[in-house]
Design an enzyme around this catalytic site. Structure first.
Site, mmCIF file in Angstrom:
data_model
loop_
_atom_site.group_PDB
_atom_site.id
_atom_site.type_symbol
_atom_site.label_atom_id
_atom_site.label_comp_id
_atom_site.label_asym_id
_atom_site.label_seq_id
_atom_site.Cartn_x
_atom_site.Cartn_y
_atom_site.Cartn_z
ATOM 1 N N ARG A 78 -1.243 -22.522 18.045
ATOM 2 C CA ARG A 78 -2.149 -23.322 18.854
ATOM 3 C C ARG A 78 -3.070 -24.244 18.041
ATOM 4 O O ARG A 78 -3.572 -25.234 18.584
ATOM 5 C CB ARG A 78 -3.004 -22.404 19.746
ATOM 6 C CG ARG A 78 -2.163 -21.496 20.647
ATOM 7 C CD ARG A 78 -2.905 -21.044 21.876
ATOM 8 N NE ARG A 78 -3.949 -20.094 21.622
ATOM 9 C CZ ARG A 78 -3.779 -18.775 21.494
ATOM 10 N NH1 ARG A 78 -2.565 -18.273 21.523
ATOM 11 N NH2 ARG A 78 -4.797 -17.972 21.309
ATOM 12 N N ASN A 104 -10.178 -28.117 19.560
ATOM 13 C CA ASN A 104 -11.155 -28.182 20.648
ATOM 14 C C ASN A 104 -12.398 -27.352 20.356
ATOM 15 O O ASN A 104 -13.098 -26.897 21.260
ATOM 16 C CB ASN A 104 -10.528 -27.724 21.968
ATOM 17 C CG ASN A 104 -11.287 -28.234 23.171
ATOM 18 O OD1 ASN A 104 -11.832 -29.344 23.162
ATOM 19 N ND2 ASN A 104 -11.334 -27.441 24.234
ATOM 20 N N TYR A 142 -4.045 -22.380 30.113
ATOM 21 C CA TYR A 142 -3.718 -22.243 31.510
ATOM 22 C C TYR A 142 -4.921 -21.633 32.218
ATOM 23 O O TYR A 142 -5.863 -21.206 31.578
ATOM 24 C CB TYR A 142 -2.483 -21.319 31.693
ATOM 25 C CG TYR A 142 -2.681 -19.897 31.211
ATOM 26 C CD1 TYR A 142 -3.049 -18.876 32.083
ATOM 27 C CD2 TYR A 142 -2.520 -19.581 29.869
ATOM 28 C CE1 TYR A 142 -3.226 -17.578 31.645
ATOM 29 C CE2 TYR A 142 -2.698 -18.286 29.424
ATOM 30 C CZ TYR A 142 -3.060 -17.284 30.306
ATOM 31 O OH TYR A 142 -3.254 -16.000 29.863
ATOM 32 N N GLU A 194 -7.534 -27.000 33.098
ATOM 33 C CA GLU A 194 -6.657 -25.924 32.658
ATOM 34 C C GLU A 194 -5.553 -25.853 33.711
ATOM 35 O O GLU A 194 -5.799 -25.512 34.864
ATOM 36 C CB GLU A 194 -7.406 -24.587 32.570
ATOM 37 C CG GLU A 194 -8.508 -24.542 31.528
ATOM 38 C CD GLU A 194 -7.970 -24.400 30.112
ATOM 39 O OE1 GLU A 194 -6.764 -24.106 29.962
ATOM 40 O OE2 GLU A 194 -8.760 -24.570 29.165
#
Length: 400
Positions: A218, A235, A289, A361
Site C-alpha cells: 500500500r 496519505n 474501502y 472510501e
C-alpha cells in the site's frame, strides 16, 4: 477538480468516465508473495479497553496482523489480515480477552487466484479485439498505454500532462479534459468555466509492485540509508497536521508519515502542480474501502468554517450515489466519521484554499475489502460518477 474522462464499448463518456479511476484505486492483482491460508478477521470492539487490546497487536514483533481497518472507535468494525502462520496465536489472543471475531475472508489467496485468472482472460480478449476492458483490473503499463492511445485517438477530449517522477523515477501524469462534452449539461457547463484534471495513478511504484511482488502493498517504494523497512504512506505525508495522531514515525508501519512533510516525490509533484495552477476549487481523493464520503478535517476534531455546507453537499452526493444501485455511503468529517488521520491530502487541500475537498472510501464494507471483484468496477464507477457530478455542479455554482 478531479473526475475521470473515458468511454468504451456500450458506455457513454459519462458512464465510463470514472471506470479507470476505480480500476486503479481498487486494483486487485496477484504478486509473487503467496497468501495461502491468510484470513481477514473482523472484530467489533465493545469499548476503549478492547480497542486498546487490538492496538497492542500491531506493536508485536514479529508483526502478527495487518490492519485493513484499524482500531478507531467502538462503533466501527476492525478488519485485520492474519497470516496463516499466526492464525492460532491471534485467535487465541482474541478469545482469551473476550474479543469476539468473525472470518470475513477465509483464504486471501483464493481471491487473488481468481483475480489473476480474470486478468489473464481479459488480457487475451483485449489482444484479440484491440480494445480496453473497463470491467477488468490492469497493470501500470496497460494503464499508461491506454492513456497514450486514448489521448491520441481523442485529442479533442483530453490532453496528458507530465507533473513529475516517482521515487523509482516513473513518470507521473494527469489528464486534462480539454473540450466541452455536449450530452451532460452539468459537465458541459462545468467545462465552460473550469478545467478538470485527473491523476489516474498517484503511486506508480507501489502500484507496479503489487503486480510483481506483493499484491497487498500500500505504501510507495522510497528507501533511506540505515532504515530496513521501505515505503511511506502517501496519505500521511502532507503538510497539514503532519506527524500528528493517526500517523506514525515507525518506518515499518503502514501509516508511516515519512521523514518530513512532502518528502515523497509523488506528493511533491501534486503539491507543485496544484500550487503552480493556483486556482483549484475542488479536489476529490478516492480510496477504498468502507463506503464513506468525507470532508476535512482528519487531523483535528475542530469543524471547518464551511462545515455545514460540506455536510449538506456530502449528503446530496451520497443520495445521488445511492439512487444508482442502492449502495449506501455514510458521510461526515473524516475525524468524526472514520478516525483521526494527520498529514492527509484533503486537509492540505482545504488549508491551501480549496473550498471543496472530499475523500471517498469506495466499495465495499468488508466482504471483500481491498480485494473487490472486478465485476463491481463498472457499478462502482457509475454510482461514483453521480456523486462527483453533484459536487461538480455545486462547485460551479458556488466557487467562492
Amino acid at each position: 477538480m478531479q473526475g475521470s474522462p473515458w468511454e468504451g464499448p456500450g458506455l457513454s463518456p459519462v458512464d465510463g468516465r470514472t471506470l479507470l479511476v476505480c480500476s486503479f484505486i481498487l486494483a486487485s492483482t496477484w504478486g509473487q508473495m503467496n497468501f495461502t491460508g491468510d484470513q481477514v478477521l473482523r472484530v467489533l470492539a465493545k469499548d476503549e479497553k478492547q480497542l486498546s487490546l487490538l492496538r497492542d497487536l500491531e506493536g508485536l514483533k514479529p508483526q502478527k496482523v495487518d490492519f485493513w481497518r484499524g482500531p478507531a472507535r467502538p462503533s466501527l468494525p476492525v478488519d485485520m489480515r492474519v497470516p496463516f502462520s499466526e492464525l492460532s496465536d491471534v485467535k487465541a489472543y482474541l478469545e482469551s480477552h473476550g474479543l469476539a471475531y468473525s472470518v470475513m475472508i477465509k483464504d486471501i489467496q483464493v481471491l487473488l487466484d481468481e483475480e489473476r485468472e480474470a486478468m489473464a482472460k481479459s488480457r487475451r480478449l483485449e489482444r484479440s479485439t484491440s480494445s480496453f476492458s473497463y470491467s477488468s483490473y490492469h497493470t501500470l503499463d496497460e494503464i499508461y498505454n491506454w492513456m497514450d492511445n486514448f489521448g491520441t485517438e481523442h485529442s479533442d477530449l483530453v490532453s496528458k500532462i507530465y507533473i513529475g517522477n516517482s521515487f523509482e523515477n516513473r513518470s507521473i501524469f494527469v489528464l486534462k479534459i480539454v473540450s466541452e462534452y455536449g450530452k451532460d449539461p452539468v459537465l458541459t457547463n462545468t467545462l465552460k468555466g473550469m478545467d478538470i484534471f485527473i491523476e489516474l495513478v498517484t503511486n506508480p511504484d507501489g502500484f507496479a509492485f503489487t503486480h510483481t511482488m506483493n499484491r497487498l502493498w500500500r505504501k510507495n517504494k522510497s528507501s533511506r540509508p540505515g532504515i530496513f523497512c521501505i515505503g511511506v504512506d502517501l496519505n500521511r505525508n502532507w503538510k497539514s497536521g503532519f506527524g500528528g495522531n493517526g500517523s506514525t514515525k515507525n518506518p515499518c508501519s503502514e501509516t508511516y508519515h515519512g521523514p518530513s512533510p512532502q518528502s515523497e516525490p509523488e506528493v511533491a509533484a501534486i503539491v507543485n502542480f496544484i500550487t503552480g495552477h493556483g486556482n483549484f476549487k475542488a479536489l476529490i481523493s478516492i480510496h477504498s474501502y468502507s463506503q464513506m464520503l468525507m470532508y476535512p478535517y482528519g487531523h483535528s476534531l475542530e469543524p471547518v468554517s464551511n462545515q455545514a455546507e460540506l455536510y449538506h453537499l456530502a449528503k446530496d452526493a451520497a443520495k445521488a450515489l445511492f439512487e444508482v444501485n442502492g449502495i449506501e455511503y455514510i458521510f461526515g468529517s473524516i475525524s468524526t466519521t472514520l478516525y483521526v488521520a494527520s498529514g492527509i491530502t484533503v486537509d492540505w487541500a482545504y488549508d491551501s484554499g480549496i473550498k471543496y475537498a472530499f475523500s471517498f472510501e469506495l466499495r465495499d464494507t468488508g466482504r471483500y475489502g481491498f480485494l473487490l471483484p472486478a465485476s463491481q468496477i463498472i457499478p462502482t464507477a457509475q454510482e461514483m460518477w453521480m456523486a462527483i457530478r453533484t459536487i461538480m455542479k455545486h462547485t460551479l455554482n458556488n466557487p467562492y
